[in-house]
Motif scaffolding. Structure first.
Motif: not given
Length: 144
Positions: A41-59
């Motif tokens: 659950v991500v808040a509309p203000d300040g709940g965002e993530t940063n640029l990232h990746a998951h090697p070896g994992t499909d999402s």
């Protein structure tokens, strides 16, 4: 869902995370050797993530409520998702996302780890990642 205890190895879960007004809340619903399922659950203000990746994992990310905006490198928009829309992100591809409206985003996260890959891994490209520190909205739960 009826109050029946599932016999091993079955896992039965109910999606009922708290809605948040700040940050984000993450919970795991089922975890296996290859497949994992969780909800954020991500808040509309300040709940965002940063640029990232998951090697070896499909999402795969499926919006259950609210809306999401997914980005890749250079903040290029990948997808603007509404309720019941999803995006598939192949292993190792950089991304980040945030709530797309002024209401909390409730999003189902399904991952599959490639055979022979170590446990969950994450490469952060910018900023910091914080999965704790959320403010729950008193008495408010997602009930899909």
């Amino acid at each position: 869902m009826t109050a029946v205890e599932a016999p091993a190895p079955f896992i039965v879960s109910k999606v009922r995370p708290p809605l948040v007004s700040k940050g984000k809340f993450t919970t795991s619903l089922a975890r296996g050797a290859i497949l994992n399922v969780g909800v954020q659950v991500v808040a509309p203000d300040g709940g965002e993530t940063n640029l990232h990746a998951h090697p070896g994992t499909d999402s795969t990310w499926l919006v259950l409520d609210g809306a999401a905006v997914f980005y890749t490198t250079d903040d290029k928009i990948v997808a603007e998702l509404d309720k019941y829309e999803l995006v598939f992100i192949p292993q190792g591809v950089p991304y980040w996302f945030k709530a797309g409206t002024d209401k909390p985003l409730v999003i189902l996260h399904i991952t599959a780890r490639a055979p022979g890959q170590p446990g969950p891994t994450r490469i952060d490209y910018s900023g910091t990642f914080e999965s704790k520190g959320y403010d729950a909205i008193p008495g408010a739960f997602f009930e899909g």
